[in-house]
Design an enzyme around this catalytic site. Sequence first.
Site, PDB file in Angstrom:
ATOM      1  N   ASP A 163      35.588  44.593  46.476  1.00 32.39           N
ATOM      2  CA  ASP A 163      34.495  43.673  46.786  1.00 32.39           C
ATOM      3  C   ASP A 163      34.460  43.394  48.292  1.00 32.39           C
ATOM      4  OD1 ASP A 163      32.424  41.766  45.464  1.00 32.39           O
ATOM      5  OD2 ASP A 163      33.621  40.412  46.697  1.00 32.39           O
ATOM      6  N   TYR A 275      29.010  36.054  53.678  1.00 30.19           N
ATOM      7  CA  TYR A 275      27.660  36.542  53.395  1.00 30.19           C
ATOM      8  C   TYR A 275      26.694  36.162  54.507  1.00 30.19           C
ATOM      9  CZ  TYR A 275      29.347  37.435  48.653  1.00 30.19           C
ATOM     10  OH  TYR A 275      30.045  37.909  47.571  1.00 30.19           O
ATOM     11  N   HIS A 332      32.853  44.498  37.227  1.00 33.39           N
ATOM     12  CA  HIS A 332      33.039  44.458  38.688  1.00 33.39           C
ATOM     13  C   HIS A 332      34.500  44.184  39.047  1.00 33.39           C
ATOM     14  CE1 HIS A 332      32.030  43.693  42.881  1.00 33.39           C
ATOM     15  NE2 HIS A 332      32.689  42.556  42.821  1.00 33.39           N
TER      16      HIS A 332
END
Length: 351
Positions: A163, A275, A332
């Site tokens: 990730d 982010y 994930h």
Amino acid sequence: MSLARIIRSAMTWGIASFYGSVMLVTMTLGAIRRGPRAFFGYKVRQDRPKCLDDPELGTHGYVRLKSSGLRFHYVAAGERGKPLMLCLHGFPECWYSWRHQLKEFRNSYRVVAPDLRGYGETESPQPFGYWGWPNFSVSHLTNDVRELIEALGYSSCTLVAHDWGGVVAWQFAIDHPDLVDKLIVMNIPHPGIFAKYMSTHFSQFRRSWYMFLFQLPWLPEILVKSFDFEMISDCFKGKGMGCRRRDAITDEDLEAFKYTFARPEANMSGAINYYRAAFKAPPPRSYKGTKVTCPTLMIWGDQDAALEVGLTEGTDKFVPDFTLKMVPGASHWVQQDQPEVVIGIMRDWLK
């Protein structure tokens, strides 16, 4: 600022505002239905879950990096002097997401799993909150890895990442090929693929809605904390995003991840600022034509609800020595969802 960047910024804020409006309505309805006390009633966790101090996982350590001055926390298993395997976690995780690999590879490696900057017991740079996003650019994060390898007493490593840790690992392998002996990335595409793929596949654009939401100030932090960090529960155990194997994440494991963000000293904005910086800070350089020269293994859970399998296509154009291994039925969180399968793939490839 160029016209292209102005247009891109305006589009990002427009999309972010749309998703923010949707989430405001959703949050308001949830607060009405379940009560404002439940909505704002997240717990500040004083007591550490026992699993975080399991001696079988390794020993806790700290190093202070030179350029940033930040104190990094890590857990290490295996004897000093063995080759370094450095494991970088993603969002919303911490070092504990590598618990299976810490136990499995300690006989062959010095396995080190740090909390990345702004996570867990690793310090977060000031200023805190939304306005601290410039301190979470990819260049800052890759420099942390470089200094961490040096602080641990090594000149190179086998770099393992998932990730957001994978975002950092890809760029680190591009910028510092002499420091990476082998690269293993899990459920994260090469940076030269993601933006183009999302612009041409609306289904992936739709799955990436939270990346736009996280561009807004304050609201994402409130959302993550609401209903006692219910978003984290949904990530790991929810029907859509969660692990496909029901016993992959125990209640104690889930509490360990919540503790990462609910400690008295925790700074939720640190993790979300990854982010924000990714959208706001320009990339270190153009990804076009960049190569990862070290042998690279990509492991991908094919039931990832956030990132499509199609993102793996074309990686060999950037990585000449490339191996792709799919893990059928894994989410994930592939290294936690199917740890035995992932460890088997890693061990075979590392041989």
